[in-house]
Design a protein around this motif. Structure first.
Motif, PDB file in Angstrom:
ATOM      1  N   ASP A 241       0.865  -1.187   0.000  1.00 31.95           N
ATOM      2  CA  ASP A 241       0.000   0.000   0.000  1.00 31.95           C
ATOM      3  C   ASP A 241       0.898   1.232   0.000  1.00 31.95           C
ATOM      4  OD1 ASP A 241      -2.906  -0.941   0.506  1.00 31.95           O
ATOM      5  OD2 ASP A 241      -1.720  -2.074   1.966  1.00 31.95           O
ATOM      6  N   PHE A 242       0.828   2.005  -1.066  1.00 29.72           N
ATOM      7  CA  PHE A 242       1.635   3.221  -1.192  1.00 29.72           C
ATOM      8  C   PHE A 242       0.758   4.453  -0.994  1.00 29.72           C
ATOM      9  CE2 PHE A 242       4.050   0.165  -3.684  1.00 29.72           C
ATOM     10  CZ  PHE A 242       5.364   0.457  -3.338  1.00 29.72           C
ATOM     11  N   TYR A 243       1.336   5.470  -0.358  1.00 25.43           N
ATOM     12  CA  TYR A 243       0.647   6.744  -0.120  1.00 25.43           C
ATOM     13  C   TYR A 243       1.605   7.891  -0.409  1.00 25.43           C
ATOM     14  CZ  TYR A 243      -2.460   3.725   2.527  1.00 25.43           C
ATOM     15  OH  TYR A 243      -3.295   2.709   2.897  1.00 25.43           O
ATOM     16  N   GLY A 244       1.079   8.944  -0.997  1.00 26.81           N
ATOM     17  CA  GLY A 244       1.889  10.145  -1.206  1.00 26.81           C
ATOM     18  C   GLY A 244       2.817  10.021  -2.388  1.00 26.81           C
ATOM     19  N   ASN A 245       4.002  10.600  -2.235  1.00 26.73           N
ATOM     20  CA  ASN A 245       5.007  10.581  -3.286  1.00 26.73           C
ATOM     21  C   ASN A 245       6.056   9.530  -2.969  1.00 26.73           C
ATOM     22  OD1 ASN A 245       4.182  12.796  -5.061  1.00 26.73           O
ATOM     23  ND2 ASN A 245       4.471  14.037  -3.230  1.00 26.73           N
TER      24      ASN A 245
ATOM     25  N   ILE B 293       0.295  -7.555  -5.244  1.00 30.30           N
ATOM     26  CA  ILE B 293      -0.769  -6.568  -5.431  1.00 30.30           C
ATOM     27  C   ILE B 293      -0.264  -5.221  -4.951  1.00 30.30           C
ATOM     28  CG2 ILE B 293      -3.095  -5.832  -4.788  1.00 30.30           C
ATOM     29  CD1 ILE B 293      -3.784  -8.812  -4.377  1.00 30.30           C
ATOM     30  N   CYS B 294      -0.387  -4.224  -5.796  1.00 32.35           N
ATOM     31  CA  CYS B 294      -0.020  -2.855  -5.455  1.00 32.35           C
ATOM     32  C   CYS B 294      -1.328  -2.084  -5.271  1.00 32.35           C
ATOM     33  CB  CYS B 294       0.825  -2.245  -6.571  1.00 32.35           C
ATOM     34  SG  CYS B 294       1.383  -0.588  -6.198  1.00 32.35           S
ATOM     35  N   ASN B 295      -1.683  -1.850  -4.016  1.00 31.09           N
ATOM     36  CA  ASN B 295      -2.922  -1.160  -3.656  1.00 31.09           C
ATOM     37  C   ASN B 295      -2.564   0.289  -3.376  1.00 31.09           C
ATOM     38  OD1 ASN B 295      -5.474  -0.492  -2.818  1.00 31.09           O
ATOM     39  ND2 ASN B 295      -5.354  -1.582  -0.887  1.00 31.09           N
TER      40      ASN B 295
END
Length: 141
Positions: free
Chosen positions: A22-26, A54-56
């Protein structure tokens, strides 16, 4: 596992043989380095078994050019380390275009648009089914 800096963050979890990020922001180079190390720590726990990714990342804004270069190398390394399927949850056209460029630059013939999903449940269904299909093909070959 969670990695963060003042620009963004990534969390990693594993459910059986699926690794979910799970990625957030930059996304910058430092965050990609931490993510890569955490990802392969998870992969090593799988032994030599095939796995899915899985890239959520509905809240991912973009990757810096340096981070994109690192992700290109990572995409190839994932395939070499038995990642047999991936799925993506992106809302941003910028992120979708970056991911397609990463695949292209890594020499992978993947069309990210065929692996985009609206929610984690749909992505998990796709990854689980694809892994089951590939396992069945391997055992019947």
């Amino acid at each position: 596992m969670k990695f963060s800096n003042r620009h963004g963050q990534v969390t990693l979890q594993r459910e059986q043989n699926i690794i979910i990020a799970d990625f957030y922001g930059n996304l910058n180079a430092g965050l990609v380095t931490a993510f890569t190390n955490g990802l392969f720590e998870q992969v090593n726990q799988l032994g030599n078994k095939p796995w899915g990714y899985i890239c959520n990342s509905q809240n991912l804004l973009a990757a810096t050019p340096q981070a994109e270069q690192q992700l290109t190398l990572l995409a190839s390394a994932m395939v070499r380390n038995r990642c047999i399927v991936s799925a993506y949850i992106f809302d941003s056209a910028i992120v979708i275009n970056q991911m397609q460029r990463i695949f292209h630059n890594a020499g992978l013939s993947v069309d990210v648009r065929h692996r985009l999903f609206k929610c984690l449940a749909q992505a998990k269904t796709f990854v689980n089914q694809t892994m089951a299909d590939k396992t069945a093909q391997f055992h019947t070959a």
